[in-house]
Design a protein around this motif. Sequence first.
Motif, mmCIF file in Angstrom:
data_model
loop_
_atom_site.group_PDB
_atom_site.id
_atom_site.type_symbol
_atom_site.label_atom_id
_atom_site.label_comp_id
_atom_site.label_asym_id
_atom_site.label_seq_id
_atom_site.Cartn_x
_atom_site.Cartn_y
_atom_site.Cartn_z
ATOM 1 N N GLU A 195 41.575 42.231 35.223
ATOM 2 C CA GLU A 195 40.814 41.758 36.385
ATOM 3 C C GLU A 195 39.348 42.180 36.352
ATOM 4 O O GLU A 195 38.499 41.498 36.934
ATOM 5 C CB GLU A 195 41.453 42.283 37.674
ATOM 6 N N ALA A 196 39.032 43.283 35.717
ATOM 7 C CA ALA A 196 37.686 43.853 35.781
ATOM 8 C C ALA A 196 36.953 43.695 34.454
ATOM 9 O O ALA A 196 37.529 43.899 33.381
ATOM 10 C CB ALA A 196 37.761 45.321 36.156
ATOM 11 N N VAL A 197 35.668 43.348 34.532
ATOM 12 C CA VAL A 197 34.826 43.231 33.341
ATOM 13 C C VAL A 197 33.452 43.798 33.656
ATOM 14 O O VAL A 197 33.064 43.933 34.816
ATOM 15 C CB VAL A 197 34.668 41.764 32.882
ATOM 16 N N LEU A 198 32.726 44.145 32.604
ATOM 17 C CA LEU A 198 31.317 44.492 32.727
ATOM 18 C C LEU A 198 30.496 43.260 32.387
ATOM 19 O O LEU A 198 30.820 42.526 31.454
ATOM 20 C CB LEU A 198 30.957 45.635 31.777
ATOM 21 N N ASN A 199 29.437 43.026 33.143
ATOM 22 C CA ASN A 199 28.568 41.896 32.844
ATOM 23 C C ASN A 199 27.122 42.292 33.049
ATOM 24 O O ASN A 199 26.815 43.363 33.574
ATOM 25 C CB ASN A 199 28.919 40.692 33.718
ATOM 26 N N THR A 200 26.211 41.438 32.623
ATOM 27 C CA THR A 200 24.784 41.753 32.655
ATOM 28 C C THR A 200 24.110 41.341 33.959
ATOM 29 O O THR A 200 22.908 41.548 34.121
ATOM 30 C CB THR A 200 24.064 41.066 31.486
ATOM 31 N N ALA A 201 24.853 40.775 34.896
ATOM 32 C CA ALA A 201 24.267 40.397 36.188
ATOM 33 C C ALA A 201 24.224 41.621 37.087
ATOM 34 O O ALA A 201 24.897 41.716 38.118
ATOM 35 C CB ALA A 201 25.089 39.288 36.836
ATOM 36 N N ALA A 202 23.399 42.596 36.685
ATOM 37 C CA ALA A 202 23.373 43.896 37.344
ATOM 38 C C ALA A 202 22.292 43.961 38.414
ATOM 39 O O ALA A 202 21.294 43.247 38.365
ATOM 40 C CB ALA A 202 23.144 44.984 36.313
ATOM 41 N N ARG A 203 22.515 44.849 39.378
ATOM 42 C CA ARG A 203 21.460 45.120 40.363
ATOM 43 C C ARG A 203 20.365 45.965 39.716
ATOM 44 O O ARG A 203 19.180 45.695 39.880
ATOM 45 C CB ARG A 203 22.033 45.839 41.570
ATOM 46 N N THR A 204 20.771 47.017 39.009
ATOM 47 C CA THR A 204 19.855 47.825 38.209
ATOM 48 C C THR A 204 20.533 48.110 36.875
ATOM 49 O O THR A 204 21.751 47.989 36.730
ATOM 50 C CB THR A 204 19.519 49.169 38.893
ATOM 51 N N GLY A 205 19.748 48.506 35.896
ATOM 52 C CA GLY A 205 20.327 48.818 34.591
ATOM 53 C C GLY A 205 20.768 47.576 33.851
ATOM 54 O O GLY A 205 20.361 46.451 34.164
ATOM 55 N N GLY A 206 21.662 47.789 32.880
ATOM 56 C CA GLY A 206 22.043 46.688 32.019
ATOM 57 C C GLY A 206 23.350 46.017 32.343
ATOM 58 O O GLY A 206 23.639 44.945 31.809
ATOM 59 N N SER A 207 24.181 46.623 33.215
ATOM 60 C CA SER A 207 25.470 46.008 33.499
ATOM 61 C C SER A 207 25.976 46.401 34.873
ATOM 62 O O SER A 207 25.509 47.369 35.482
ATOM 63 C CB SER A 207 26.505 46.401 32.425
ATOM 64 N N ALA A 208 26.920 45.620 35.352
ATOM 65 C CA ALA A 208 27.578 45.858 36.638
ATOM 66 C C ALA A 208 29.043 45.503 36.490
ATOM 67 O O ALA A 208 29.471 44.918 35.497
ATOM 68 C CB ALA A 208 26.919 45.015 37.737
ATOM 69 N N LEU A 209 29.817 45.878 37.494
ATOM 70 C CA LEU A 209 31.250 45.578 37.526
ATOM 71 C C LEU A 209 31.478 44.251 38.242
ATOM 72 O O LEU A 209 30.889 43.998 39.299
ATOM 73 C CB LEU A 209 31.986 46.676 38.283
ATOM 74 N N THR A 210 32.319 43.401 37.674
ATOM 75 C CA THR A 210 32.800 42.220 38.379
ATOM 76 C C THR A 210 34.318 42.192 38.281
ATOM 77 O O THR A 210 34.880 42.369 37.203
ATOM 78 C CB THR A 210 32.217 40.929 37.797
ATOM 79 N N VAL A 211 34.965 41.999 39.424
ATOM 80 C CA VAL A 211 36.419 41.976 39.488
ATOM 81 C C VAL A 211 36.867 40.647 40.070
ATOM 82 O O VAL A 211 36.377 40.225 41.124
ATOM 83 C CB VAL A 211 36.964 43.124 40.362
ATOM 84 N N THR A 212 37.783 39.998 39.392
ATOM 85 C CA THR A 212 38.373 38.760 39.878
ATOM 86 C C THR A 212 39.852 39.017 40.165
ATOM 87 O O THR A 212 40.654 39.118 39.228
ATOM 88 C CB THR A 212 38.229 37.626 38.850
ATOM 89 N N PRO A 213 40.230 39.173 41.438
ATOM 90 C CA PRO A 213 41.636 39.434 41.758
ATOM 91 C C PRO A 213 42.544 38.348 41.195
ATOM 92 O O PRO A 213 42.246 37.155 41.283
ATOM 93 C CB PRO A 213 41.654 39.449 43.287
ATOM 94 N N ALA A 214 43.652 38.772 40.604
ATOM 95 C CA ALA A 214 44.572 37.835 39.975
ATOM 96 C C ALA A 214 45.566 37.305 40.995
ATOM 97 O O ALA A 214 46.339 38.070 41.575
ATOM 98 C CB ALA A 214 45.317 38.523 38.835
ATOM 99 N N GLY A 215 45.541 36.006 41.228
ATOM 100 C CA GLY A 215 46.509 35.372 42.119
ATOM 101 C C GLY A 215 46.358 35.821 43.557
ATOM 102 O O GLY A 215 45.318 36.350 43.964
ATOM 103 N N ASP A 216 47.414 35.608 44.336
ATOM 104 C CA ASP A 216 47.350 35.930 45.760
ATOM 105 C C ASP A 216 48.015 37.263 46.081
ATOM 106 O O ASP A 216 48.206 37.603 47.249
ATOM 107 C CB ASP A 216 48.000 34.822 46.587
ATOM 108 N N SER A 217 48.349 38.051 45.032
ATOM 109 C CA SER A 217 49.022 39.330 45.268
ATOM 110 C C SER A 217 48.140 40.522 44.944
ATOM 111 O O SER A 217 48.605 41.665 44.944
ATOM 112 C CB SER A 217 50.303 39.414 44.426
#
Length: 369
Positions: free
Chosen positions: A65-87
């Motif tokens: 569910e969790a990945v690091l990406n470059t769409a950061a507020r500061t620095g080079g990376s931020a956390l993005t989490v996509t909850p899996a399904g409805d549970s």
Amino acid sequence: MSTTLRRIAACAAGTALTVLGAAVPAAHAETAPAVNLATNPGFEIPTLPLADWGSIPGWQCAAGEAVLNTAARTGGSALTVTPAGDSSNGECTQTLAVRPNTTYTYSAWVRGNYVFLGATGTGNDVAPSWVQSTQGNWQKLTTRFTTGATNSTVKLYLHGWYQQGAFSADDVELSGPAVDPAWATWNMPTNDKVVFFTIDDGWQRTGDAAQFIETNKLPVTVFPLPMPSGFEPDYFKRVSAVPGSSVEVHTVSHRDLTTLSAAEQQAEICDGRDAVTKRYGTVPKVFRPPYFAFNADTLQAAANCGLRTVLTATADYSWGASNSYRGGLQAGDVVIFHFADSLAGDLQRALTDATAAGLTVAGLRNYVG
């Protein structure tokens, strides 16, 4: 002097200085400076080598569910989490050591819909901070809590909400005074006629070694790395089944910690702790630094992860050796072995020497506060 003995001797000198330093009274909680205690707060540490389930360093998130990406507020990376399904609400957590009866401020910048931030295990219930929508912008969430009189750890959490899409987080901060640094030692000072057997890494798992431990009822302390532990967790449960045995922490990737930043050290140690807790259902108390290499940052990082003892060794019986820095096994000595093809013989040799010295093998957990 052999390489092993030089390593142990150098370790002894460093440990002596550490113990002397530990005698200085620690700053009182009210006067200790506030620091950011969070592990990998900016999500800048890349996935650690040999991380066994690909989690975000320093954070425990649901698999996939969790990945690091470059769409950061500061620095080079931020956390993005996509909850899996409805549970799933996409929760990510981390556990840190704190001082009792102390106020801490927990904050993070978030982006998304229905994002929540809070802490559990504080000793005082505090409602989470949350936002319905950040309208596509970064927004800071903040909460504050005071720990209870007996609370020594807290669990921080970030999560979204069911079927509300992905959320992002960056620049996390747990602001407050740190706990005192861990104690470093190469033995366990005691008047009891005992020695302690410790086994590292876990790459070679032999049945004859497990049988030797069982037959001789040896309480051993094992320090497996997460990857070999994941290959065969039942093996480590078997070798640590004798009462007094335990499974402790040896980092994630077995790097020389003195070459890493304080933040990277904390991620290595806390993630190692989480791997042990998840697999074996026990919370570890002891940390062994790879190569016996540690510095002041290591002692603070271990303490921040809730590990009060940083342990090296006074004797090495790995791979056919019989090396003792103190000239022979003595009461309180810590013997290091490695999970190798030679382990059964190494254990036999050390047990013979210990018996000849009038010593028995004891469980380390019984001597660690």
